[in-house]
Design a protein around this motif. Structure first.
Motif, mmCIF file in Angstrom:
data_model
loop_
_atom_site.group_PDB
_atom_site.id
_atom_site.type_symbol
_atom_site.label_atom_id
_atom_site.label_comp_id
_atom_site.label_asym_id
_atom_site.label_seq_id
_atom_site.Cartn_x
_atom_site.Cartn_y
_atom_site.Cartn_z
ATOM 1 N N ILE A 73 0.926 -1.251 -0.160
ATOM 2 C CA ILE A 73 -0.070 0.131 0.075
ATOM 3 C C ILE A 73 1.130 1.217 0.017
ATOM 4 C CG2 ILE A 73 -2.072 1.136 1.186
ATOM 5 C CD1 ILE A 73 -2.794 -1.360 0.347
ATOM 6 N N GLU A 74 1.842 1.232 0.872
ATOM 7 C CA GLU A 74 2.842 2.330 0.934
ATOM 8 C C GLU A 74 3.576 2.618 -0.294
ATOM 9 O OE1 GLU A 74 4.947 5.474 1.882
ATOM 10 O OE2 GLU A 74 3.187 4.616 2.943
ATOM 11 N N VAL A 75 4.053 1.730 -1.216
ATOM 12 C CA VAL A 75 4.481 1.753 -2.367
ATOM 13 C C VAL A 75 3.614 2.365 -3.450
ATOM 14 C CG1 VAL A 75 5.533 0.408 -4.405
ATOM 15 C CG2 VAL A 75 6.452 -0.224 -1.829
ATOM 16 N N GLY A 76 2.604 1.840 -3.422
ATOM 17 C CA GLY A 76 1.455 2.382 -4.356
ATOM 18 C C GLY A 76 1.329 3.843 -4.092
ATOM 19 N N ARG A 77 1.157 4.055 -2.720
ATOM 20 C CA ARG A 77 0.757 5.546 -2.385
ATOM 21 C C ARG A 77 1.835 6.391 -2.875
ATOM 22 N NH1 ARG A 77 1.849 9.114 1.014
ATOM 23 N NH2 ARG A 77 3.263 7.719 1.972
ATOM 24 N N GLN A 166 20.685 -2.999 -2.043
ATOM 25 C CA GLN A 166 19.781 -3.985 -2.343
ATOM 26 C C GLN A 166 18.415 -3.094 -2.718
ATOM 27 O OE1 GLN A 166 18.924 -7.728 -0.679
ATOM 28 N NE2 GLN A 166 20.950 -7.888 0.287
ATOM 29 N N GLU A 167 17.971 -2.227 -1.965
ATOM 30 C CA GLU A 167 16.911 -1.287 -2.107
ATOM 31 C C GLU A 167 16.892 -0.526 -3.476
ATOM 32 O OE1 GLU A 167 18.742 -1.372 0.616
ATOM 33 O OE2 GLU A 167 17.837 -0.853 2.437
ATOM 34 N N GLN A 168 18.144 -0.042 -3.858
ATOM 35 C CA GLN A 168 18.417 0.675 -4.994
ATOM 36 C C GLN A 168 18.221 -0.385 -6.222
ATOM 37 O OE1 GLN A 168 22.264 2.198 -4.100
ATOM 38 N NE2 GLN A 168 21.658 4.184 -4.450
ATOM 39 N N PHE A 169 18.797 -1.590 -6.107
ATOM 40 C CA PHE A 169 18.750 -2.142 -7.096
ATOM 41 C C PHE A 169 17.642 -3.118 -7.315
ATOM 42 C CE2 PHE A 169 18.937 -6.644 -9.011
ATOM 43 C CZ PHE A 169 19.799 -6.363 -10.317
ATOM 44 N N GLY A 170 16.676 -3.344 -6.175
ATOM 45 C CA GLY A 170 15.169 -3.931 -6.382
ATOM 46 C C GLY A 170 14.434 -2.780 -7.035
ATOM 47 N N SER A 187 16.563 -9.985 -9.348
ATOM 48 C CA SER A 187 16.692 -9.584 -7.944
ATOM 49 C C SER A 187 16.844 -10.573 -6.872
ATOM 50 C CB SER A 187 15.544 -8.855 -7.455
ATOM 51 O OG SER A 187 14.172 -9.485 -7.764
ATOM 52 N N ALA A 188 16.429 -11.539 -7.542
ATOM 53 C CA ALA A 188 16.659 -12.886 -6.503
ATOM 54 C C ALA A 188 18.055 -13.242 -6.445
ATOM 55 C CB ALA A 188 15.830 -14.169 -7.179
ATOM 56 N N THR A 189 18.966 -13.042 -7.430
ATOM 57 C CA THR A 189 20.287 -13.315 -7.396
ATOM 58 C C THR A 189 20.950 -12.085 -6.638
ATOM 59 O OG1 THR A 189 20.639 -11.900 -9.426
ATOM 60 C CG2 THR A 189 20.343 -14.396 -9.558
ATOM 61 N N TYR A 190 20.281 -11.067 -6.488
ATOM 62 C CA TYR A 190 20.887 -9.883 -5.852
ATOM 63 C C TYR A 190 20.798 -9.873 -4.138
ATOM 64 C CZ TYR A 190 23.141 -5.146 -6.022
ATOM 65 O OH TYR A 190 24.199 -4.200 -6.086
ATOM 66 N N GLY A 191 19.589 -10.347 -3.718
ATOM 67 C CA GLY A 191 19.472 -10.554 -2.468
ATOM 68 C C GLY A 191 18.155 -10.449 -1.940
ATOM 69 N N ALA A 192 17.873 -11.071 -0.882
ATOM 70 C CA ALA A 192 16.334 -11.132 -0.285
ATOM 71 C C ALA A 192 15.422 -9.804 -0.344
ATOM 72 C CB ALA A 192 16.187 -11.946 0.945
ATOM 73 N N LEU A 193 16.352 -8.808 0.210
ATOM 74 C CA LEU A 193 15.874 -7.464 0.441
ATOM 75 C C LEU A 193 15.376 -7.092 -1.077
ATOM 76 C CD1 LEU A 193 14.643 -5.188 1.900
ATOM 77 C CD2 LEU A 193 16.948 -4.298 2.103
ATOM 78 N N ALA A 194 16.233 -7.232 -1.883
ATOM 79 C CA ALA A 194 16.122 -6.646 -3.524
ATOM 80 C C ALA A 194 14.959 -7.313 -4.010
ATOM 81 C CB ALA A 194 17.400 -6.868 -4.193
ATOM 82 N N LEU A 195 14.827 -8.734 -3.577
ATOM 83 C CA LEU A 195 13.457 -9.426 -4.244
ATOM 84 C C LEU A 195 12.390 -9.095 -3.865
ATOM 85 C CD1 LEU A 195 12.457 -11.963 -5.793
ATOM 86 C CD2 LEU A 195 12.932 -13.404 -3.940
ATOM 87 N N SER A 196 12.242 -8.607 -2.558
ATOM 88 C CA SER A 196 11.066 -8.247 -1.808
ATOM 89 C C SER A 196 10.579 -6.685 -2.469
ATOM 90 C CB SER A 196 11.173 -7.878 -0.360
ATOM 91 O OG SER A 196 9.856 -7.611 0.115
ATOM 92 N N ILE A 197 11.387 -6.142 -2.673
ATOM 93 C CA ILE A 197 11.239 -4.591 -3.093
ATOM 94 C C ILE A 197 10.947 -4.645 -4.570
ATOM 95 C CG2 ILE A 197 12.398 -2.398 -3.689
ATOM 96 C CD1 ILE A 197 13.859 -2.596 -0.880
#
Length: 310
Positions: A73-77, A166-170, A187-197
């Motif tokens: 929701i936050e990302v969309g907003r 990871q935030e920037q890459f995601g 993003s999965a190859t970059y890291g778990a946080l990158a994948l989630s974002i």
């Protein structure tokens, strides 16, 4: 000949089986699948095409079990203005390049729409609205498919070279790579946080298929209506369950782990769908136009991320 054919089938099955194990990662699975198809040919073309579509949807839904619904929701907003401006700008730039390269109008629109939102899903949604012919859809999908493979392999390398977080890459992967499958794979190859974002941002962006195809329907005077892909609804439902039923977190974590492995299998199947005929069908001009559009878009987005504007 039958012996050779059977050996190829056996090799394909063995490689597919390896994708179920931790021995094969997302990026490797895609490359192996593509190399196998180009060198030996895909012995199970129809199966791989059909299975990859369903497995990708299942994998994306499963990945939702590791996502906080409030984050969606936050990302969309927070990205509302960025989303509208970027999608509109990419489609507009695509229209200019279509005129410059004198491409078929429908092919240019499909490539631009796929680049702006979410690759094959966006192309499939837009095609009936603008009454695109089968060969126009095939060319657009072929071009986007090729660039997806390049992005899946190239983006993590660039990300590590530039020391992206990871935030920037995601965020970069979600905004600049076409298809959901390649966004998730890279993003999965970059890291778990990158994948989630990346997954959250990409699927939030994909929901804009509906308003943009609706506007296109007005311009093309089309009665066709696009519907929101059900796997997006599934992803949101999984995120909702994960967020508000924390007592069962071990179950949601297990489902998420299964989804990640299903994704590896899916990427192998997608890679094995590549063939020389697809490369030839795409043609040179659509590929150059799509590549130039993609380089400009991914380059500008990367600069904005590095400068802290997004």
């Amino acid at each position: 000949m039958p012996v050779k054919t059977n050996l190829i089938k056996l090799a394909y099955i063995i490689l597919l089986g390896l994708c179920i194990t931790p021995l094969m990662g997302p990026g490797v699975a895609l490359v192996v699948g593509a190399a196998f198809a180009i060198i030996l040919g895909n012995p199970y073309t129809e199966f791989s095409q059909s299975a990859s579509k369903w497995l990708l949807k299942a994998a994306v839904i499963g990945l939702g079990f590791a996502v906080d619904f409030n984050q969606v929701i936050e990302v969309g907003r927070s990205s509302l203005v960025l989303t509208i401006v970027s999608i509109t700008a990419i489609i507009g730039l695509g229209e200019i390049l279509t005129q410059v390269f004198k491409l078929n109008r429908n092919t240019g629109v499909l490539i631009s729409f796929g680049t702006a939102i979410c690759g094959g899903s966006a192309i499939a949604a837009m095609a009936p609205v603008i009454k695109a012919k089968d060969h126009e859809v095939a060319v657009a999908l072929g071009v986007v498919f090729l660039l997806n493979g390049v992005g899946l392999l190239l983006f993590p390398t660039i990300g590590h070279y530039l020391n992206l977080t990871q935030e920037q890459f995601g965020l970069w992967a979600a905004l600049a790579i076409h298809d959901t499958s390649s966004v998730v794979g890279a993003s999965a190859t970059y890291g778990a946080l990158a994948l989630s974002i990346a997954t959250t941002v990409k699927l939030t962006r994909a929901m804009w298929i509906i308003p943009y195809t609706t506007m296109a329907g007005v311009f093309w005077r089309s009665e066709e209506k696009a519907s929101i892909p059900l796997f997006i609804v599934g992803f949101l439902a999984a995120a909702l369950i994960n967020t508000y039923l924390p007592d069962y977190s071990s179950i949601w974590s297990a489902l998420n782990s299964v989804a990640k492995q299903v994704l590896v299998v899916t990427l192998f199947l997608i890679g094995s769908g590549l063939s020389l005929s697809v490369l030839r069908q795409a043609g040179v001009k659509p590929f150059i136009m799509a590549t130039l559009l993609w380089i400009i878009v991914s380059g500008v987005i990367l600069l904005l991320i590095l400068d802290g504007f997004i």
